[in-house]
Design an enzyme around this catalytic site. Sequence first.
Site, PDB file in Angstrom:
ATOM      1  N   HIS A   1       0.807  -1.221   0.000  1.00 50.66           N
ATOM      2  CA  HIS A   1       0.000   0.000   0.000  1.00 50.66           C
ATOM      3  C   HIS A   1       0.842   1.273   0.000  1.00 50.66           C
ATOM      4  O   HIS A   1       0.358   2.336   0.384  1.00 50.66           O
ATOM      5  CB  HIS A   1      -0.964  -0.007   1.195  1.00 50.66           C
ATOM      6  CG  HIS A   1      -2.027  -1.066   1.092  1.00 50.66           C
ATOM      7  ND1 HIS A   1      -2.811  -1.466   2.150  1.00 50.66           N
ATOM      8  CD2 HIS A   1      -2.439  -1.823   0.043  1.00 50.66           C
ATOM      9  CE1 HIS A   1      -3.651  -2.417   1.750  1.00 50.66           C
ATOM     10  NE2 HIS A   1      -3.431  -2.658   0.484  1.00 50.66           N
TER      11      HIS A   1
ATOM     12  N   CYS B   1       4.318  13.550  -7.481  1.00 50.48           N
ATOM     13  CA  CYS B   1       3.723  14.707  -8.144  1.00 50.48           C
ATOM     14  C   CYS B   1       2.599  14.241  -9.067  1.00 50.48           C
ATOM     15  O   CYS B   1       2.805  13.354  -9.895  1.00 50.48           O
ATOM     16  CB  CYS B   1       4.777  15.459  -8.947  1.00 50.48           C
ATOM     17  SG  CYS B   1       4.080  16.852  -9.839  1.00 50.48           S
TER      18      CYS B   1
ATOM     19  N   SER C   1      -7.117  -7.388   9.683  1.00 44.52           N
ATOM     20  CA  SER C   1      -8.505  -7.837   9.743  1.00 44.52           C
ATOM     21  C   SER C   1      -8.845  -8.645   8.491  1.00 44.52           C
ATOM     22  O   SER C   1      -9.896  -9.267   8.430  1.00 44.52           O
ATOM     23  CB  SER C   1      -9.446  -6.634   9.881  1.00 44.52           C
ATOM     24  OG  SER C   1      -9.252  -5.768   8.781  1.00 44.52           O
TER      25      SER C   1
ATOM     26  N   PRO D   1      -5.176 -10.917  18.252  1.00 38.53           N
ATOM     27  CA  PRO D   1      -6.002 -11.109  19.458  1.00 38.53           C
ATOM     28  C   PRO D   1      -7.471 -11.364  19.128  1.00 38.53           C
ATOM     29  O   PRO D   1      -8.231 -11.850  19.965  1.00 38.53           O
ATOM     30  CB  PRO D   1      -5.833  -9.802  20.239  1.00 38.53           C
ATOM     31  CG  PRO D   1      -5.111  -8.850  19.365  1.00 38.53           C
ATOM     32  CD  PRO D   1      -4.550  -9.592  18.197  1.00 38.53           C
TER      33      PRO D   1
ATOM     34  N   ALA E   1       0.854  -9.130  18.760  1.00 42.78           N
ATOM     35  CA  ALA E   1       2.004  -9.466  17.909  1.00 42.78           C
ATOM     36  C   ALA E   1       3.288  -9.624  18.722  1.00 42.78           C
ATOM     37  O   ALA E   1       4.100 -10.514  18.439  1.00 42.78           O
ATOM     38  CB  ALA E   1       2.182  -8.374  16.859  1.00 42.78           C
TER      39      ALA E   1
HETATM   40  P1  OAD Z   1      -7.307  -3.173  10.415  1.00 43.14           P
HETATM   41  O1  OAD Z   1      -7.400  -1.965  11.273  1.00 43.14           O
HETATM   42  O2  OAD Z   1      -8.431  -3.470   9.514  1.00 43.14           O
HETATM   43  O3  OAD Z   1      -7.090  -4.465  11.318  1.00 43.14           O
HETATM   44  C1  OAD Z   1      -6.169  -4.463  12.366  1.00 43.14           C
HETATM   45  C2  OAD Z   1      -6.100  -5.866  12.940  1.00 43.14           C
HETATM   46  O4  OAD Z   1      -5.085  -5.887  13.930  1.00 43.14           O
HETATM   47  C3  OAD Z   1      -7.386  -6.359  13.629  1.00 43.14           C
HETATM   48  O5  OAD Z   1      -7.688  -7.661  13.164  1.00 43.14           O
HETATM   49  C4  OAD Z   1      -7.002  -6.379  15.112  1.00 43.14           C
HETATM   50  O6  OAD Z   1      -7.655  -7.446  15.814  1.00 43.14           O
HETATM   51  C5  OAD Z   1      -5.519  -6.629  15.036  1.00 43.14           C
HETATM   52  N1  OAD Z   1      -4.719  -6.159  16.192  1.00 43.14           N
HETATM   53  C6  OAD Z   1      -4.970  -5.126  17.038  1.00 43.14           C
HETATM   54  N2  OAD Z   1      -3.977  -5.001  17.938  1.00 43.14           N
HETATM   55  C7  OAD Z   1      -3.073  -5.977  17.670  1.00 43.14           C
HETATM   56  C8  OAD Z   1      -1.816  -6.361  18.233  1.00 43.14           C
HETATM   57  N3  OAD Z   1      -1.279  -5.721  19.277  1.00 43.14           N
HETATM   58  N4  OAD Z   1      -1.175  -7.429  17.684  1.00 43.14           N
HETATM   59  C9  OAD Z   1      -1.714  -8.094  16.618  1.00 43.14           C
HETATM   60  N5  OAD Z   1      -2.872  -7.765  16.042  1.00 43.14           N
HETATM   61  C10 OAD Z   1      -3.548  -6.719  16.561  1.00 43.14           C
HETATM   62  O7  OAD Z   1      -5.915  -3.045   9.611  1.00 43.14           O
HETATM   63  P2  OAD Z   1      -5.478  -3.746   8.256  1.00 43.14           P
HETATM   64  O8  OAD Z   1      -5.982  -5.125   8.172  1.00 43.14           O
HETATM   65  O9  OAD Z   1      -4.030  -3.511   8.120  1.00 43.14           O
HETATM   66  O10 OAD Z   1      -5.519   0.426   3.512  1.00 43.14           O
HETATM   67  O11 OAD Z   1      -6.227  -2.856   7.188  1.00 43.14           O
HETATM   68  C11 OAD Z   1      -6.033  -3.111   5.838  1.00 43.14           C
HETATM   69  C12 OAD Z   1      -6.051  -1.827   5.054  1.00 43.14           C
HETATM   70  O12 OAD Z   1      -7.250  -1.102   5.319  1.00 43.14           O
HETATM   71  C13 OAD Z   1      -4.963  -0.845   5.418  1.00 43.14           C
HETATM   72  O13 OAD Z   1      -3.727  -1.107   4.773  1.00 43.14           O
HETATM   73  C14 OAD Z   1      -5.537   0.441   4.957  1.00 43.14           C
HETATM   74  C15 OAD Z   1      -6.938   0.290   5.492  1.00 43.14           C
HETATM   75  O14 OAD Z   1      -7.902   1.056   4.874  1.00 43.14           O
HETATM   76  C16 OAD Z   1      -5.257   1.510   2.823  1.00 43.14           C
HETATM   77  O15 OAD Z   1      -5.037   2.568   3.339  1.00 43.14           O
HETATM   78  C17 OAD Z   1      -5.251   1.269   1.335  1.00 43.14           C
END
Ligand code: OAD
Length: 238
Positions: free
Chosen positions: A106, A114, A177, A202, A219
């Site tokens: 991403h 630019c 997620s 978690p 993590a």
């Molecule tokens: P999310 O915010 O959707 O998910 C975060 C995940 O991390 C959840 O499943 C939580 O349960 C988990 N979590 C929280 N604390 C944690 C910890 N200490 N250790 C391990 N896991 C933990 O984030 P992403 O899946 O990364 O895209 O989201 C995907 C994409 O959606 C991002 O890259 C972004 C967003 O919109 C863009 O910006 C294109």
Amino acid sequence: MEKLIVALTGAGISAESGIPTFRGKDGLWNKFRPEELATPEAFFRDPKLVWEWYDWRRGLIAKAEPNEGHKTLAKIEKEFPHFYLITQNVDGLHQKAGSEKVIELHGNIWKVKCVNCKYETYEYRTPLPEIPPRCEQCGGLLRPGVVWFGESLPMDALQKAYELSRESLIFIVIGTSAVVYPAAELPYIAKENGAEVIEVNPEETPISRIADKIFREKASTGLKKVYDYLKDRYGAER
Ligand code: OAD
């Protein structure tokens, strides 16, 4: 490729560094509307607003340090030569922790592009001296070097990610997620091609259903257990 070990990370791995995730109770998408901040349409409608939001996030990230989770992944890379890391994160904390083989799906929040002449560079100043920032080559509008909703992922990174997922023997999914495609598809591709899928999170996710092993924890601690498992399995013959 033999004994390929691949990890896919999401915002959850940086949560313990104090960087908010996107979904969930304290997630950014609970407080802000992605269609106002993270789409090309939003940017061209109001570049100042979008940049203010990115400037705020860049400030948070600049203060953050890699946590034990990032560090364990960097250690795994040093000890297991066939290890690769795919991340959805734009914060650069994996690289700060010492990971070198990082595929950024991403983009990166420190990169600027630019919209006029396509010049790309890294801009580390925070807060930015001018919002919206301007291109030093042509004076055009700069945009953050991240992928927004409705945009394609960088082709080279995505192709490499598909290839690694197909060829992995162990596929570790950490802190995502797993609802945003195409990244969310990678664990399924790995599984279909015979990989053992390990999840560290978690909370339950769609990946939990196909995971062979689950560390239902943060993590920082979960990845230590993954490291011990990899050592047990491959330590001697690596
Ligand atoms: P999310 O915010 O959707 O998910 C975060 C995940 O991390 C959840 O499943 C939580 O349960 C988990 N979590 C929280 N604390 C944690 C910890 N200490 N250790 C391990 N896991 C933990 O984030 P992403 O899946 O990364 O895209 O989201 C995907 C994409 O959606 C991002 O890259 C972004 C967003 O919109 C863009 O910006 C294109």
